[in-house]
Write a protein that holds these residues in place. Structure first.
Motif, PDB file in Angstrom:
ATOM      1  N   VAL A   1     -37.588   2.469   6.118  1.00 38.34           N
ATOM      2  CA  VAL A   1     -35.602   2.937   5.984  1.00 38.34           C
ATOM      3  C   VAL A   1     -35.954   2.509   7.781  1.00 38.34           C
ATOM      4  O   VAL A   1     -34.557   2.264   8.226  1.00 38.34           O
ATOM      5  N   THR A   2     -36.994   3.470   8.274  1.00 39.42           N
ATOM      6  CA  THR A   2     -37.096   3.729  10.215  1.00 39.42           C
ATOM      7  C   THR A   2     -37.003   2.231  10.584  1.00 39.42           C
ATOM      8  O   THR A   2     -36.118   2.201  11.659  1.00 39.42           O
ATOM      9  N   ASP A   3     -37.706   1.843   9.857  1.00 41.76           N
ATOM     10  CA  ASP A   3     -38.387   0.263  10.512  1.00 41.76           C
ATOM     11  C   ASP A   3     -37.044  -0.355  10.447  1.00 41.76           C
ATOM     12  O   ASP A   3     -36.235  -0.925  11.969  1.00 41.76           O
ATOM     13  N   LYS A   4     -36.432  -0.025   9.524  1.00 42.90           N
ATOM     14  CA  LYS A   4     -35.527  -1.104   9.178  1.00 42.90           C
ATOM     15  C   LYS A   4     -33.722  -0.953  10.328  1.00 42.90           C
ATOM     16  O   LYS A   4     -33.323  -1.738  10.927  1.00 42.90           O
ATOM     17  N   LEU A   5     -33.886   0.255  10.353  1.00 45.92           N
ATOM     18  CA  LEU A   5     -32.952   1.333  10.895  1.00 45.92           C
ATOM     19  C   LEU A   5     -33.332   0.985  12.917  1.00 45.92           C
ATOM     20  O   LEU A   5     -31.653   1.107  13.886  1.00 45.92           O
ATOM     21  N   LYS A   6     -33.566   1.524  13.018  1.00 44.14           N
ATOM     22  CA  LYS A   6     -34.129   1.563  14.186  1.00 44.14           C
ATOM     23  C   LYS A   6     -33.776   0.740  15.825  1.00 44.14           C
ATOM     24  O   LYS A   6     -33.335   1.235  16.248  1.00 44.14           O
ATOM     25  N   PRO A   7     -33.864  -0.545  15.231  1.00 46.36           N
ATOM     26  CA  PRO A   7     -33.409  -1.247  16.140  1.00 46.36           C
ATOM     27  C   PRO A   7     -31.474  -1.802  16.089  1.00 46.36           C
ATOM     28  O   PRO A   7     -31.165  -1.927  17.226  1.00 46.36           O
ATOM     29  N   ILE A   8     -31.495  -1.067  14.792  1.00 41.01           N
ATOM     30  CA  ILE A   8     -29.972  -1.555  14.834  1.00 41.01           C
ATOM     31  C   ILE A   8     -29.089  -0.651  14.832  1.00 41.01           C
ATOM     32  O   ILE A   8     -27.610  -1.022  15.364  1.00 41.01           O
ATOM     33  N   VAL A   9     -29.698   0.796  14.943  1.00 39.75           N
ATOM     34  CA  VAL A   9     -28.438   2.484  15.507  1.00 39.75           C
ATOM     35  C   VAL A   9     -28.525   2.777  16.687  1.00 39.75           C
ATOM     36  O   VAL A   9     -29.463   2.426  17.598  1.00 39.75           O
ATOM     37  N   LYS A  10     -27.846   3.477  17.461  1.00 40.32           N
ATOM     38  CA  LYS A  10     -27.151   4.270  17.741  1.00 40.32           C
ATOM     39  C   LYS A  10     -28.425   5.674  18.081  1.00 40.32           C
ATOM     40  O   LYS A  10     -28.885   5.758  19.193  1.00 40.32           O
ATOM     41  N   THR A  11     -28.308   6.518  16.788  1.00 38.56           N
ATOM     42  CA  THR A  11     -29.054   7.112  16.717  1.00 38.56           C
ATOM     43  C   THR A  11     -28.970   7.419  14.740  1.00 38.56           C
ATOM     44  O   THR A  11     -28.873   6.955  14.186  1.00 38.56           O
ATOM     45  N   LEU A  12     -30.674   7.899  14.564  1.00 38.90           N
ATOM     46  CA  LEU A  12     -31.012   8.449  13.798  1.00 38.90           C
ATOM     47  C   LEU A  12     -31.812   8.969  13.284  1.00 38.90           C
ATOM     48  O   LEU A  12     -32.059   9.802  13.867  1.00 38.90           O
ATOM     49  N   MET A  13     -31.253   9.949  12.033  1.00 33.23           N
ATOM     50  CA  MET A  13     -31.520  11.304  11.798  1.00 33.23           C
ATOM     51  C   MET A  13     -31.983  10.927  10.671  1.00 33.23           C
ATOM     52  O   MET A  13     -31.877  10.403   9.695  1.00 33.23           O
ATOM     53  N   TYR A  14     -32.057  12.210  10.029  1.00 33.36           N
ATOM     54  CA  TYR A  14     -32.411  12.402   8.312  1.00 33.36           C
ATOM     55  C   TYR A  14     -32.086  13.971   8.408  1.00 33.36           C
ATOM     56  O   TYR A  14     -32.285  15.287   9.061  1.00 33.36           O
ATOM     57  N   GLY A  15     -31.506  13.997   7.208  1.00 30.27           N
ATOM     58  CA  GLY A  15     -30.847  15.237   6.527  1.00 30.27           C
ATOM     59  C   GLY A  15     -29.936  15.170   5.555  1.00 30.27           C
ATOM     60  O   GLY A  15     -29.743  14.242   4.925  1.00 30.27           O
ATOM     61  N   GLU A  16     -28.810  16.153   6.213  1.00 30.54           N
ATOM     62  CA  GLU A  16     -27.551  16.330   5.680  1.00 30.54           C
ATOM     63  C   GLU A  16     -26.970  15.471   7.090  1.00 30.54           C
ATOM     64  O   GLU A  16     -26.902  16.577   7.855  1.00 30.54           O
ATOM     65  N   ALA A  17     -25.854  15.470   6.344  1.00 28.05           N
ATOM     66  CA  ALA A  17     -24.634  15.040   7.731  1.00 28.05           C
ATOM     67  C   ALA A  17     -23.982  16.657   8.546  1.00 28.05           C
ATOM     68  O   ALA A  17     -24.040  15.937   9.801  1.00 28.05           O
ATOM     69  N   GLY A  18     -24.487  17.360   8.003  1.00 27.30           N
ATOM     70  CA  GLY A  18     -23.828  18.055   8.555  1.00 27.30           C
ATOM     71  C   GLY A  18     -24.749  19.349   9.685  1.00 27.30           C
ATOM     72  O   GLY A  18     -24.790  19.477  10.825  1.00 27.30           O
ATOM     73  N   MET A  19     -26.125  18.495   9.016  1.00 27.97           N
ATOM     74  CA  MET A  19     -26.840  19.432   9.823  1.00 27.97           C
ATOM     75  C   MET A  19     -27.989  18.522  10.242  1.00 27.97           C
ATOM     76  O   MET A  19     -28.980  19.040   9.189  1.00 27.97           O
ATOM     77  N   PRO A  20     -28.441  17.209  10.840  1.00 28.79           N
ATOM     78  CA  PRO A  20     -29.499  16.096  10.559  1.00 28.79           C
ATOM     79  C   PRO A  20     -30.570  16.791  11.588  1.00 28.79           C
ATOM     80  O   PRO A  20     -29.945  17.242  12.482  1.00 28.79           O
ATOM     81  N   LYS A  21     -31.437  16.427  11.147  1.00 31.02           N
ATOM     82  CA  LYS A  21     -32.813  16.232  12.537  1.00 31.02           C
ATOM     83  C   LYS A  21     -32.495  14.995  12.800  1.00 31.02           C
ATOM     84  O   LYS A  21     -33.002  14.037  12.546  1.00 31.02           O
ATOM     85  N   VAL A  22     -32.309  15.332  14.393  1.00 29.10           N
ATOM     86  CA  VAL A  22     -33.048  13.458  15.056  1.00 29.10           C
ATOM     87  C   VAL A  22     -33.983  12.747  15.224  1.00 29.10           C
ATOM     88  O   VAL A  22     -34.831  14.217  15.739  1.00 29.10           O
ATOM     89  N   ILE A  23     -34.326  11.638  14.673  1.00 28.07           N
ATOM     90  CA  ILE A  23     -35.399  10.936  14.729  1.00 28.07           C
ATOM     91  C   ILE A  23     -35.410  10.265  15.884  1.00 28.07           C
ATOM     92  O   ILE A  23     -36.254  10.089  17.087  1.00 28.07           O
ATOM     93  N   TYR A  24     -34.546   9.964  16.712  1.00 30.04           N
ATOM     94  CA  TYR A  24     -34.022   8.487  17.754  1.00 30.04           C
ATOM     95  C   TYR A  24     -32.664   8.622  18.190  1.00 30.04           C
ATOM     96  O   TYR A  24     -31.884   8.577  17.029  1.00 30.04           O
ATOM     97  N   LYS A  25     -33.069   8.778  19.257  1.00 26.28           N
ATOM     98  CA  LYS A  25     -31.391   8.345  19.814  1.00 26.28           C
ATOM     99  C   LYS A  25     -31.625   6.973  21.098  1.00 26.28           C
ATOM    100  O   LYS A  25     -32.947   7.119  21.521  1.00 26.28           O
ATOM    101  N   ARG A  26     -31.061   6.543  20.824  1.00 26.94           N
ATOM    102  CA  ARG A  26     -31.054   4.900  21.724  1.00 26.94           C
ATOM    103  C   ARG A  26     -30.959   5.468  23.439  1.00 26.94           C
ATOM    104  O   ARG A  26     -29.663   6.652  23.385  1.00 26.94           O
ATOM    105  N   ASN A  27     -31.794   5.586  24.136  1.00 27.65           N
ATOM    106  CA  ASN A  27     -31.185   5.592  25.955  1.00 27.65           C
ATOM    107  C   ASN A  27     -29.713   4.996  25.790  1.00 27.65           C
ATOM    108  O   ASN A  27     -29.485   3.567  25.619  1.00 27.65           O
TER     109      ASN A  27
END
Length: 169
Positions: free
Chosen positions: A141-167
């Protein structure tokens, strides 16, 4: 603002949650054990094997995911798998040589690969955490989402861990 007014910061953040359970196979998974059709539960004797599988209620596999294997250590000729695949053709939703868990994971991955994530373009996305999911699902799912999302996170919406953030460009 009154003391009783609450602000839902998660809702206000605009974070969209992706739950991998939404892509889990919906069909029941069954195991077809070749052992039950071996001569003396030891070897393949073609005539006996063919008679044995003719007595199988193949309709019981209708629209199911069927994992095919042998639960004992026996030499199974390749034509046996072809014969079983022939019997399941047009009946089972999908059949493959694998364990039930491997088959479920294979279909789960296929569902993620075939999913339309276009509604997540330029969104802040959190993939819901679950310790019971295979790590390969998170990698896919990371491979699928990284090219299209602004920010990719893991966890829960209230306390997510940022995996990727587009410059910002």
């Amino acid at each position: 603002m009154k003391d009783t007014d609450f602000v839902n910061k998660v809702e206000k953040s605009g974070i969209v949650t992706v739950d991998l359970m939404d892509f889990a196979p919906k069909q029941e998974v069954m195991f077809f054990d070749i052992k039950n059709h071996l001569y003396m539960e030891m070897i393949i004797k073609e005539v006996e094997f063919r008679k044995s599988i003719e007595s199988v209620d193949w309709d019981s596999f209708r629209n199911k995911l069927v994992a095919i294997g042998c639960s004992i250590d026996a030499i199974i000729p390749t034509w046996v798998y072809m014969l079983i695949a022939d019997k399941l053709h047009g009946i089972a939703h999908f059949a493959d040589y694998s364990s039930e868990n491997e088959l479920k994971l294979q279909i789960w991955k296929r569902n993620i690969i075939n999913a339309d994530f276009s509604h997540l373009i330029d969104q802040k996305v959190v993939v819901r955490a679950s310790s019971t999911h295979d790590p390969s699902l998170y990698m896919l799912v990371t491979d699928k989402l990284k090219p299209i999302v602004k920010t990719l996170m893991y966890g829960e919406a209230g306390m997510p861990k940022v995996i990727y953030k587009r410059n910002k460009s």
